[in-house]
Structures are given as C-alpha cells and as structure tokens.
Design a protein around this motif. Structure first.
Motif, PDB file in Angstrom:
ATOM      1  N   VAL A   1       0.872  -1.182   0.000  1.00  0.00           N
ATOM      2  CA  VAL A   1       0.000   0.000   0.000  1.00  0.00           C
ATOM      3  C   VAL A   1       0.901   1.222   0.000  1.00  0.00           C
ATOM      4  N   LYS A   2       0.663   2.129  -0.939  1.00  0.00           N
ATOM      5  CA  LYS A   2       1.539   3.286  -1.089  1.00  0.00           C
ATOM      6  C   LYS A   2       0.726   4.583  -1.105  1.00  0.00           C
ATOM      7  N   ILE A   3       1.372   5.645  -0.631  1.00  0.00           N
ATOM      8  CA  ILE A   3       0.812   6.989  -0.718  1.00  0.00           C
ATOM      9  C   ILE A   3       1.524   7.690  -1.864  1.00  0.00           C
ATOM     10  N   VAL A   4       0.749   8.289  -2.751  1.00  0.00           N
ATOM     11  CA  VAL A   4       1.282   8.952  -3.936  1.00  0.00           C
ATOM     12  C   VAL A   4       0.937  10.437  -3.842  1.00  0.00           C
ATOM     13  N   GLU A   5       1.971  11.279  -3.993  1.00  0.00           N
ATOM     14  CA  GLU A   5       1.768  12.732  -3.961  1.00  0.00           C
ATOM     15  C   GLU A   5       2.452  13.348  -5.161  1.00  0.00           C
ATOM     16  N   SER A   6       1.820  14.336  -5.745  1.00  0.00           N
ATOM     17  CA  SER A   6       2.354  15.032  -6.908  1.00  0.00           C
ATOM     18  C   SER A   6       2.611  16.491  -6.576  1.00  0.00           C
ATOM     19  N   ASP A   7       3.605  17.056  -7.235  1.00  0.00           N
ATOM     20  CA  ASP A   7       3.903  18.474  -7.047  1.00  0.00           C
ATOM     21  C   ASP A   7       2.771  19.334  -7.597  1.00  0.00           C
TER      22      ASP A   7
ATOM     23  N   LEU B   1      -6.637   3.078  -7.020  1.00  0.00           N
ATOM     24  CA  LEU B   1      -5.919   4.321  -6.751  1.00  0.00           C
ATOM     25  C   LEU B   1      -6.982   5.341  -6.368  1.00  0.00           C
ATOM     26  N   VAL B   2      -6.966   5.759  -5.104  1.00  0.00           N
ATOM     27  CA  VAL B   2      -8.051   6.570  -4.532  1.00  0.00           C
ATOM     28  C   VAL B   2      -7.542   7.969  -4.233  1.00  0.00           C
ATOM     29  N   ARG B   3      -8.331   8.978  -4.612  1.00  0.00           N
ATOM     30  CA  ARG B   3      -8.026  10.363  -4.243  1.00  0.00           C
ATOM     31  C   ARG B   3      -9.323  11.103  -3.968  1.00  0.00           C
TER      32      ARG B   3
ATOM     33  N   VAL C   1     -11.342  14.776  -4.211  1.00  0.00           N
ATOM     34  CA  VAL C   1     -11.350  16.055  -4.920  1.00  0.00           C
ATOM     35  C   VAL C   1     -12.181  17.109  -4.211  1.00  0.00           C
ATOM     36  N   VAL C   2     -13.022  16.704  -3.287  1.00  0.00           N
ATOM     37  CA  VAL C   2     -13.802  17.616  -2.442  1.00  0.00           C
ATOM     38  C   VAL C   2     -13.837  17.014  -1.048  1.00  0.00           C
ATOM     39  N   GLY C   3     -13.476  17.806  -0.034  1.00  0.00           N
ATOM     40  CA  GLY C   3     -13.592  17.354   1.341  1.00  0.00           C
ATOM     41  C   GLY C   3     -12.446  16.489   1.811  1.00  0.00           C
ATOM     42  N   GLU C   4     -12.764  15.607   2.801  1.00  0.00           N
ATOM     43  CA  GLU C   4     -11.750  14.764   3.428  1.00  0.00           C
ATOM     44  C   GLU C   4     -12.355  13.436   3.856  1.00  0.00           C
ATOM     45  N   VAL C   5     -11.576  12.367   3.693  1.00  0.00           N
ATOM     46  CA  VAL C   5     -11.949  11.047   4.185  1.00  0.00           C
ATOM     47  C   VAL C   5     -10.771  10.448   4.942  1.00  0.00           C
ATOM     48  N   PHE C   6     -11.080   9.474   5.782  1.00  0.00           N
ATOM     49  CA  PHE C   6     -10.064   8.611   6.365  1.00  0.00           C
ATOM     50  C   PHE C   6     -10.172   7.308   5.606  1.00  0.00           C
ATOM     51  N   ASP C   7      -9.124   6.976   4.841  1.00  0.00           N
ATOM     52  CA  ASP C   7      -9.121   5.865   3.905  1.00  0.00           C
ATOM     53  C   ASP C   7      -8.358   4.690   4.500  1.00  0.00           C
ATOM     54  N   VAL C   8      -8.902   3.473   4.371  1.00  0.00           N
ATOM     55  CA  VAL C   8      -8.347   2.293   5.038  1.00  0.00           C
ATOM     56  C   VAL C   8      -8.165   1.144   4.048  1.00  0.00           C
TER      57      VAL C   8
ATOM     58  N   SER D   1      -7.456  14.163   1.302  1.00  0.00           N
ATOM     59  CA  SER D   1      -8.313  15.337   1.185  1.00  0.00           C
ATOM     60  C   SER D   1      -8.004  16.101  -0.095  1.00  0.00           C
ATOM     61  N   ALA D   2      -8.923  16.980  -0.447  1.00  0.00           N
ATOM     62  CA  ALA D   2      -8.687  17.863  -1.585  1.00  0.00           C
ATOM     63  C   ALA D   2      -7.515  18.788  -1.306  1.00  0.00           C
ATOM     64  N   VAL D   3      -7.290  19.108  -0.035  1.00  0.00           N
ATOM     65  CA  VAL D   3      -6.206  20.019   0.339  1.00  0.00           C
ATOM     66  C   VAL D   3      -4.845  19.330   0.259  1.00  0.00           C
ATOM     67  N   ASN D   4      -4.724  18.117   0.818  1.00  0.00           N
ATOM     68  CA  ASN D   4      -3.396  17.473   0.817  1.00  0.00           C
ATOM     69  C   ASN D   4      -3.081  16.755  -0.498  1.00  0.00           C
ATOM     70  N   ARG D   5      -4.078  16.536  -1.345  1.00  0.00           N
ATOM     71  CA  ARG D   5      -3.916  15.965  -2.687  1.00  0.00           C
ATOM     72  C   ARG D   5      -3.255  14.581  -2.689  1.00  0.00           C
ATOM     73  N   ARG D   6      -3.228  13.910  -1.564  1.00  0.00           N
ATOM     74  CA  ARG D   6      -2.647  12.559  -1.509  1.00  0.00           C
ATOM     75  C   ARG D   6      -3.564  11.569  -2.220  1.00  0.00           C
ATOM     76  N   GLN D   7      -2.933  10.527  -2.737  1.00  0.00           N
ATOM     77  CA  GLN D   7      -3.660   9.388  -3.282  1.00  0.00           C
ATOM     78  C   GLN D   7      -3.164   8.144  -2.563  1.00  0.00           C
ATOM     79  N   MET D   8      -4.023   7.152  -2.437  1.00  0.00           N
ATOM     80  CA  MET D   8      -3.589   5.897  -1.836  1.00  0.00           C
ATOM     81  C   MET D   8      -3.772   4.782  -2.849  1.00  0.00           C
ATOM     82  N   TRP D   9      -2.696   3.997  -3.043  1.00  0.00           N
ATOM     83  CA  TRP D   9      -2.741   2.816  -3.886  1.00  0.00           C
ATOM     84  C   TRP D   9      -3.068   1.621  -2.990  1.00  0.00           C
ATOM     85  N   VAL D  10      -4.206   0.974  -3.285  1.00  0.00           N
ATOM     86  CA  VAL D  10      -4.653  -0.213  -2.574  1.00  0.00           C
ATOM     87  C   VAL D  10      -4.602  -1.361  -3.580  1.00  0.00           C
TER      88      VAL D  10
END
Length: 183
Positions: free
Chosen positions: A13-19, A74-76, A78-85, A105-114
């Motif tokens: 499981v990986k966290i993906v962040e883009s500039d 691959l989950v991201r 675009v509005v609001g915030e979730v706690f992803d598991v 969240s839309a603010v942190n722009r992180r994606q999670m690869w499950v």
C-alpha cells in the motif's frame, strides 16, 4: 510529473503525492502518469474503470473487496476529506489482517494505492466528500464482499466519535475469521 511515493506499514500500500504548480492563472498537478506509476508504485497495472463517489459526513463505506476479479484501486479526494483504510486479506501474507489508514483530502492531494488482495473502505470526515477511484478490474456485484468495519480482530482505529452511517451490506459485513479471503 514529479511524483513522491511513500511506503506505508503495509509495503504494498503506497501513498502517492504530486507536485503542485501555481502561477497567476491558478494551479495544476498531474494525478496519474502510467510510466511513473509503473516505475514508482506498481508495475504491470492497467486501470479499466473510474468511479466517482459522493457522500456526506459520517458515511462509512467498506470494507469492500471482490473475491473473484480482485481490484487494485488508486483513490483520491477532490472535495472534502476522508479517512481511507486498506486491510491485507491475503492469507499467505505475514501482514494478514493488518490495516493502514490515511487521511486523504482535496487540500493534501494525496492518493492511496490499494493493491489487489486488500479490502478497502473510508469514512467521510468533512460535510461532504467526493472521491475518485481508478480500478484495475471491473465491479462485479456478485463477487463483492464486505468485512465488518468494526471487527475487533482487525481493530481499525476509525477517527470518529459518532455512529457511522452504513449501507446494508456494510452493516452485514463479516468478521475476518468468517470471511472469504485470498490464498
């Protein structure tokens, strides 16, 4: 794309962040690049379906998986915030039954690869949330299964102080020891 990949306690499981690039016109960031994803996250992955989910505060979806046609996601947000598991449900894994949770969240722009072999779910932390999910296989309702979101044998520490809003299939989720899982 300048993609940062962070491993989690569950190495698959990986966290993906883009500039984020900003100028006087606004901002832009690349959400997916097949070459960079293959070299930094998971090789030989082909996405075949995109889903857009919208939910309100307190909705908890999951923990879902398909016993046949397992999906990588691959989950991201675009509005609001979730706690992803994500929960490892591969019996052959030394991490069987372990979980990882990340705020997306839309603010942190992180994606999670499950990856395939994991159950997935989230709870909405903001007033509303919209999630985009790229999947490696199609949704087959007849193969979908749900783990009980509150299974004490898994012990997900959901960061909520309210009773979540659940779909019927999630209320009827199975405990890990009762569930079908991957070899």
């Amino acid at each position: 794309m300048s993609m940062k990949v962070t491993e989690t306690a569950l190495p698959e499981v990986k966290i993906v962040e883009s500039d984020l690039f900003c100028d006087e016109l606004g901002s832009v960031f690349e959400t997916f690049n097949a070459d960079e994803f293959a070299s930094g996250v998971a090789a030989d992955v082909e996405f075949v379906q995109d889903d857009h989910l919208r939910s309100r505060r307190g909705v908890l979806r999951g923990l879902h998986y398909q016993i046949q046609h397992p999906q990588g996601k691959l989950v991201r947000v675009v509005v609001g915030e979730v706690f992803d598991v994500a929960v490892d449900i591969r019996l052959s894994s030394h991490n069987f039954g372990k979980w990882i949770g990340v705020h997306l969240s839309a603010v942190n722009r992180r994606q999670m690869w499950v990856p395939p072999g994991f159950a997935h779910g989230f709870v909405v932390m903001s007033d509303t949330a919209e999630c985009l999910c790229k999947a490696t296989d199609y949704w087959y309702p007849e193969h979908e299964r749900s783990l009980l979101w509150s299974d004490p044998d898994i012990g997900v520490d959901w960061p909520i102080e309210f009773a979540p809003i659940l779909a019927g299939k999630d209320q009827a989720g199975k405990r890990l020891y009762e569930a079908e899982y991957y070899a």
